[in-house]
Motif scaffolding. Structure first.
Motif, PDB file in Angstrom:
ATOM      1  N   MET A  56       0.861  -1.186   0.000  1.00 44.32           N
ATOM      2  CA  MET A  56       0.000   0.000   0.000  1.00 44.32           C
ATOM      3  C   MET A  56       0.898   1.237   0.000  1.00 44.32           C
ATOM      4  O   MET A  56       1.876   1.301   0.736  1.00 44.32           O
ATOM      5  CB  MET A  56      -0.897   0.005   1.233  1.00 44.32           C
ATOM      6  N   VAL A  57       0.539   2.228  -0.843  1.00 45.90           N
ATOM      7  CA  VAL A  57       1.386   3.402  -1.030  1.00 45.90           C
ATOM      8  C   VAL A  57       0.529   4.665  -1.051  1.00 45.90           C
ATOM      9  O   VAL A  57      -0.523   4.693  -1.692  1.00 45.90           O
ATOM     10  CB  VAL A  57       2.175   3.309  -2.363  1.00 45.90           C
ATOM     11  N   ASP A  58       0.982   5.694  -0.354  1.00 46.49           N
ATOM     12  CA  ASP A  58       0.407   7.039  -0.467  1.00 46.49           C
ATOM     13  C   ASP A  58       1.420   7.897  -1.201  1.00 46.49           C
ATOM     14  O   ASP A  58       2.629   7.803  -0.928  1.00 46.49           O
ATOM     15  CB  ASP A  58       0.153   7.664   0.909  1.00 46.49           C
ATOM     16  N   VAL A  59       0.950   8.718  -2.132  1.00 45.49           N
ATOM     17  CA  VAL A  59       1.837   9.616  -2.869  1.00 45.49           C
ATOM     18  C   VAL A  59       1.335  11.038  -2.641  1.00 45.49           C
ATOM     19  O   VAL A  59       0.170  11.339  -2.886  1.00 45.49           O
ATOM     20  CB  VAL A  59       1.844   9.312  -4.386  1.00 45.49           C
ATOM     21  N   GLU A  60       2.240  11.882  -2.156  1.00 51.41           N
ATOM     22  CA  GLU A  60       1.893  13.266  -1.865  1.00 51.41           C
ATOM     23  C   GLU A  60       2.823  14.181  -2.666  1.00 51.41           C
ATOM     24  O   GLU A  60       4.024  13.929  -2.756  1.00 51.41           O
ATOM     25  CB  GLU A  60       2.066  13.525  -0.369  1.00 51.41           C
ATOM     26  N   ALA A  65       8.735  18.580  -3.674  1.00 52.67           N
ATOM     27  CA  ALA A  65       9.047  17.164  -3.861  1.00 52.67           C
ATOM     28  C   ALA A  65       7.785  16.315  -3.994  1.00 52.67           C
ATOM     29  O   ALA A  65       6.673  16.770  -3.722  1.00 52.67           O
ATOM     30  CB  ALA A  65       9.864  16.659  -2.674  1.00 52.67           C
ATOM     31  N   TYR A  66       8.003  15.074  -4.402  1.00 53.17           N
ATOM     32  CA  TYR A  66       6.984  14.030  -4.367  1.00 53.17           C
ATOM     33  C   TYR A  66       7.379  13.117  -3.218  1.00 53.17           C
ATOM     34  O   TYR A  66       8.539  12.712  -3.109  1.00 53.17           O
ATOM     35  CB  TYR A  66       6.944  13.243  -5.672  1.00 53.17           C
ATOM     36  N   VAL A  67       6.434  12.795  -2.355  1.00 54.30           N
ATOM     37  CA  VAL A  67       6.732  11.961  -1.193  1.00 54.30           C
ATOM     38  C   VAL A  67       5.902  10.682  -1.291  1.00 54.30           C
ATOM     39  O   VAL A  67       4.675  10.730  -1.385  1.00 54.30           O
ATOM     40  CB  VAL A  67       6.423  12.697   0.125  1.00 54.30           C
ATOM     41  N   PHE A  68       6.593   9.541  -1.293  1.00 54.79           N
ATOM     42  CA  PHE A  68       5.959   8.224  -1.349  1.00 54.79           C
ATOM     43  C   PHE A  68       6.081   7.604   0.032  1.00 54.79           C
ATOM     44  O   PHE A  68       7.188   7.506   0.568  1.00 54.79           O
ATOM     45  CB  PHE A  68       6.675   7.334  -2.369  1.00 54.79           C
ATOM     46  N   GLU A  69       4.953   7.198   0.601  1.00 54.46           N
ATOM     47  CA  GLU A  69       4.962   6.488   1.877  1.00 54.46           C
ATOM     48  C   GLU A  69       4.432   5.088   1.626  1.00 54.46           C
ATOM     49  O   GLU A  69       3.290   4.907   1.202  1.00 54.46           O
ATOM     50  CB  GLU A  69       4.114   7.222   2.916  1.00 54.46           C
ATOM     51  N   LEU A 138       8.168   3.009   4.753  1.00 57.72           N
ATOM     52  CA  LEU A 138       9.280   3.517   3.956  1.00 57.72           C
ATOM     53  C   LEU A 138       8.835   4.843   3.364  1.00 57.72           C
ATOM     54  O   LEU A 138       7.823   4.915   2.664  1.00 57.72           O
ATOM     55  CB  LEU A 138       9.633   2.544   2.825  1.00 57.72           C
ATOM     56  N   SER A 139       9.570   5.919   3.675  1.00 58.18           N
ATOM     57  CA  SER A 139       9.282   7.242   3.111  1.00 58.18           C
ATOM     58  C   SER A 139      10.359   7.571   2.095  1.00 58.18           C
ATOM     59  O   SER A 139      11.544   7.569   2.426  1.00 58.18           O
ATOM     60  CB  SER A 139       9.273   8.317   4.197  1.00 58.18           C
TER      61      SER A 139
END
Length: 156
Positions: A56-60, A65-69, A138-139
């Motif tokens: 599961m991934v959140d993209v902000e 920047a682009y931040v993937f959690e 993982l960020s």
């Protein structure tokens, strides 16, 4: 083609009163739950060995920047690889199964290889990407390139 669910046929009240039909009342519910998961969960096959799964991934997107959690509970940092390939961010790795001493009655937790590929919407500065693993998340911070950053233009 999808496998059909087994159907029990009976004669109304006679069938319901048979004591041997409900020796394990929750077994049938678990089977139905598993089948429903196969229909509605795109990652249902990921509990099978040898099948890669997607975390599961959140993209902000922030101003810079682009931040993937990425949810990766139980995955060790040395078992994760983060790469930029062209305009894609690749996160791959493996969650190793622990050794069980008893009889494993039910396996629902995901193990094995996983992968995530996300398209980066703009130009990025690949040399300044940062990745941190804390508390099973993982960020990955992918800074935007100077050319792709938006800026407000003053009207004269």
């Amino acid at each position: 083609m999808a496998e059909r669910m087994p159907v029990r046929r009976g004669e109304g009240r006679e069938w319901a009163g048979r004591p041997d039909m409900w020796q394990e009342p929750f077994r049938e519910l678990e089977e139905i739950w598993d089948r429903m998961g196969q229909l509605f969960d795109p990652g249902w096959a990921t509990t099978r060995p040898g099948v890669a799964w997607q975390p599961m991934v959140d993209v902000e997107e922030t101003e810079n920047a682009y931040v993937f959690e990425v949810d990766l509970p139980g995955v060790r940092r040395e078992d994760i690889a983060v790469e930029v390939r062209g305009h894609e961010l690749w996160i791959t790795g493996e969650l190793k199964d622990k050794e069980h001493t008893g009889v494993l009655r039910r396996k629902m937790r995901r193990t094995g290889s996983f992968s995530f590929r996300g398209t980066l919407p703009g130009e990025v500065d690949a040399d300044k990407i940062e990745a941190n693993l804390a508390d099973g998340v993982l960020s990955v911070k992918v800074p935007k390139a100077e050319v792709s950053k938006s800026r407000r233009i003053e009207i004269k």
